[in-house]
Design a protein around this motif. Structure first.
Motif, PDB file in Angstrom:
ATOM      1  N   GLN A  15      -5.639 -27.887   0.165  1.00 27.44           N
ATOM      2  CA  GLN A  15      -6.100 -29.256   0.380  1.00 27.44           C
ATOM      3  C   GLN A  15      -5.428 -30.208  -0.605  1.00 27.44           C
ATOM      4  O   GLN A  15      -5.046 -31.320  -0.246  1.00 27.44           O
ATOM      5  CB  GLN A  15      -7.620 -29.341   0.228  1.00 27.44           C
ATOM      6  CG  GLN A  15      -8.383 -28.671   1.335  1.00 27.44           C
ATOM      7  CD  GLN A  15      -9.866 -28.575   1.030  1.00 27.44           C
ATOM      8  OE1 GLN A  15     -10.273 -28.468  -0.128  1.00 27.44           O
ATOM      9  NE2 GLN A  15     -10.679 -28.604   2.081  1.00 27.44           N
ATOM     10  N   PHE A  16      -5.278 -29.775  -1.852  1.00 23.65           N
ATOM     11  CA  PHE A  16      -4.631 -30.598  -2.864  1.00 23.65           C
ATOM     12  C   PHE A  16      -3.181 -30.885  -2.489  1.00 23.65           C
ATOM     13  O   PHE A  16      -2.718 -32.026  -2.572  1.00 23.65           O
ATOM     14  CB  PHE A  16      -4.704 -29.916  -4.231  1.00 23.65           C
ATOM     15  CG  PHE A  16      -4.019 -30.683  -5.319  1.00 23.65           C
ATOM     16  CD1 PHE A  16      -4.632 -31.760  -5.913  1.00 23.65           C
ATOM     17  CD2 PHE A  16      -2.745 -30.321  -5.734  1.00 23.65           C
ATOM     18  CE1 PHE A  16      -3.987 -32.488  -6.910  1.00 23.65           C
ATOM     19  CE2 PHE A  16      -2.093 -31.033  -6.730  1.00 23.65           C
ATOM     20  CZ  PHE A  16      -2.722 -32.117  -7.322  1.00 23.65           C
ATOM     21  N   ILE A  17      -2.466 -29.856  -2.065  1.00 22.24           N
ATOM     22  CA  ILE A  17      -1.064 -30.023  -1.683  1.00 22.24           C
ATOM     23  C   ILE A  17      -0.951 -30.931  -0.469  1.00 22.24           C
ATOM     24  O   ILE A  17      -0.092 -31.824  -0.423  1.00 22.24           O
ATOM     25  CB  ILE A  17      -0.407 -28.652  -1.434  1.00 22.24           C
ATOM     26  CG1 ILE A  17      -0.282 -27.888  -2.751  1.00 22.24           C
ATOM     27  CG2 ILE A  17       0.960 -28.803  -0.765  1.00 22.24           C
ATOM     28  CD1 ILE A  17       0.142 -26.450  -2.609  1.00 22.24           C
ATOM     29  N   GLN A  18      -1.825 -30.746   0.503  1.00 20.88           N
ATOM     30  CA  GLN A  18      -1.799 -31.598   1.684  1.00 20.88           C
ATOM     31  C   GLN A  18      -2.108 -33.040   1.321  1.00 20.88           C
ATOM     32  O   GLN A  18      -1.488 -33.970   1.833  1.00 20.88           O
ATOM     33  CB  GLN A  18      -2.812 -31.098   2.722  1.00 20.88           C
ATOM     34  CG  GLN A  18      -2.201 -30.897   4.060  1.00 20.88           C
ATOM     35  CD  GLN A  18      -3.148 -30.280   5.058  1.00 20.88           C
ATOM     36  OE1 GLN A  18      -4.349 -30.209   4.856  1.00 20.88           O
ATOM     37  NE2 GLN A  18      -2.592 -29.830   6.145  1.00 20.88           N
ATOM     38  N   ARG A  19      -3.034 -33.240   0.412  1.00 21.00           N
ATOM     39  CA  ARG A  19      -3.381 -34.593  -0.029  1.00 21.00           C
ATOM     40  C   ARG A  19      -2.171 -35.257  -0.686  1.00 21.00           C
ATOM     41  O   ARG A  19      -1.893 -36.429  -0.464  1.00 21.00           O
ATOM     42  CB  ARG A  19      -4.554 -34.532  -1.011  1.00 21.00           C
ATOM     43  CG  ARG A  19      -5.020 -35.886  -1.486  1.00 21.00           C
ATOM     44  CD  ARG A  19      -6.249 -35.744  -2.378  1.00 21.00           C
ATOM     45  NE  ARG A  19      -6.838 -37.013  -2.672  1.00 21.00           N
ATOM     46  CZ  ARG A  19      -6.483 -37.776  -3.701  1.00 21.00           C
ATOM     47  NH1 ARG A  19      -5.539 -37.380  -4.529  1.00 21.00           N
ATOM     48  NH2 ARG A  19      -7.082 -38.936  -3.907  1.00 21.00           N
ATOM     49  N   GLN A  20      -1.447 -34.501  -1.494  1.00 18.93           N
ATOM     50  CA  GLN A  20      -0.248 -35.042  -2.140  1.00 18.93           C
ATOM     51  C   GLN A  20       0.816 -35.409  -1.117  1.00 18.93           C
ATOM     52  O   GLN A  20       1.507 -36.419  -1.260  1.00 18.93           O
ATOM     53  CB  GLN A  20       0.301 -34.041  -3.163  1.00 18.93           C
ATOM     54  CG  GLN A  20      -0.627 -33.785  -4.329  1.00 18.93           C
ATOM     55  CD  GLN A  20      -1.046 -35.062  -5.022  1.00 18.93           C
ATOM     56  OE1 GLN A  20      -0.215 -35.890  -5.389  1.00 18.93           O
ATOM     57  NE2 GLN A  20      -2.336 -35.244  -5.197  1.00 18.93           N
ATOM     58  N   THR A  27     -10.720 -33.624   8.322  1.00 18.54           N
ATOM     59  CA  THR A  27     -10.865 -32.416   7.504  1.00 18.54           C
ATOM     60  C   THR A  27     -10.178 -31.198   8.112  1.00 18.54           C
ATOM     61  O   THR A  27      -9.931 -30.226   7.406  1.00 18.54           O
ATOM     62  CB  THR A  27     -12.354 -32.084   7.293  1.00 18.54           C
ATOM     63  OG1 THR A  27     -12.970 -31.948   8.569  1.00 18.54           O
ATOM     64  CG2 THR A  27     -13.055 -33.162   6.486  1.00 18.54           C
ATOM     65  N   ASP A  28      -9.859 -31.237   9.390  1.00 15.59           N
ATOM     66  CA  ASP A  28      -9.214 -30.108  10.058  1.00 15.59           C
ATOM     67  C   ASP A  28      -7.776 -29.988   9.569  1.00 15.59           C
ATOM     68  O   ASP A  28      -6.971 -30.910   9.753  1.00 15.59           O
ATOM     69  CB  ASP A  28      -9.271 -30.299  11.574  1.00 15.59           C
ATOM     70  CG  ASP A  28      -8.617 -29.157  12.332  1.00 15.59           C
ATOM     71  OD1 ASP A  28      -8.580 -28.033  11.787  1.00 15.59           O
ATOM     72  OD2 ASP A  28      -8.142 -29.389  13.461  1.00 15.59           O
ATOM     73  N   ARG A  73      -2.054 -31.589   9.386  1.00 17.11           N
ATOM     74  CA  ARG A  73      -0.648 -31.171   9.394  1.00 17.11           C
ATOM     75  C   ARG A  73       0.110 -31.882  10.521  1.00 17.11           C
ATOM     76  O   ARG A  73       1.236 -32.346  10.338  1.00 17.11           O
ATOM     77  CB  ARG A  73      -0.561 -29.655   9.546  1.00 17.11           C
ATOM     78  CG  ARG A  73       0.765 -29.090   9.132  1.00 17.11           C
ATOM     79  CD  ARG A  73       0.780 -27.564   9.110  1.00 17.11           C
ATOM     80  NE  ARG A  73      -0.388 -27.004   8.444  1.00 17.11           N
ATOM     81  CZ  ARG A  73      -1.229 -26.127   9.006  1.00 17.11           C
ATOM     82  NH1 ARG A  73      -1.020 -25.689  10.223  1.00 17.11           N
ATOM     83  NH2 ARG A  73      -2.258 -25.657   8.328  1.00 17.11           N
ATOM     84  N   MET A  74      -0.519 -31.991  11.694  1.00 16.81           N
ATOM     85  CA  MET A  74       0.119 -32.666  12.818  1.00 16.81           C
ATOM     86  C   MET A  74       0.289 -34.162  12.531  1.00 16.81           C
ATOM     87  O   MET A  74       1.324 -34.748  12.844  1.00 16.81           O
ATOM     88  CB  MET A  74      -0.695 -32.483  14.100  1.00 16.81           C
ATOM     89  CG  MET A  74       0.025 -33.016  15.302  1.00 16.81           C
ATOM     90  SD  MET A  74      -0.799 -32.938  16.903  1.00 16.81           S
ATOM     91  CE  MET A  74      -2.074 -31.772  16.741  1.00 16.81           C
ATOM     92  N   MET A  75      -0.712 -34.775  11.908  1.00 16.86           N
ATOM     93  CA  MET A  75      -0.605 -36.199  11.574  1.00 16.86           C
ATOM     94  C   MET A  75       0.502 -36.441  10.552  1.00 16.86           C
ATOM     95  O   MET A  75       1.219 -37.445  10.634  1.00 16.86           O
ATOM     96  CB  MET A  75      -1.944 -36.716  11.054  1.00 16.86           C
ATOM     97  CG  MET A  75      -2.983 -36.878  12.138  1.00 16.86           C
ATOM     98  SD  MET A  75      -4.499 -37.642  11.551  1.00 16.86           S
ATOM     99  CE  MET A  75      -5.429 -36.199  11.021  1.00 16.86           C
TER     100      MET A  75
END
Length: 87
Positions: free
Chosen positions: A15-20, A60-61, A66-68
């Motif tokens: 989640q942290f990496i995706q947020r970055q 949250t999915d 990832r798609m967005m």
């Protein structure tokens, strides 16, 4: 048994990496939009980008996020190519 010192709402590593990635995409998008020569177009694109990120803030999915991110990167590349052709 030892308890974690992390707060219960701490992000996982994924989640942290995706947020970055999302924050980096947002910054890149706004930086690229600043290069748009027409003020009205620039204002429209800024409000569009901000609204898109704001609208999807509660997602949250992991797969949807990832798609967005992928779609956002494609929009960013299209904008950068358009600016290169125009300038």
């Amino acid at each position: 048994m030892a308890t974690s010192r992390l707060p219960p709402t701490a992000l996982t590593l994924k989640q942290f990496i995706q947020r970055q990635k999302v924050l980096g995409l947002y910054r890149s998008m706004l930086r690229t939009i600043r290069r748009v020569p027409d003020a009205a177009d620039r204002q429209f694109l800024q409000s569009w980008a901000r609204e898109e990120f704001r609208r999807n803030r509660g997602a949250t999915d992991q797969d949807a996020i990832r798609m967005m991110i992928t779609q956002g990167n494609m929009h960013l590349q299209d904008l950068q190519k358009t600016l290169q052709l125009a300038g």
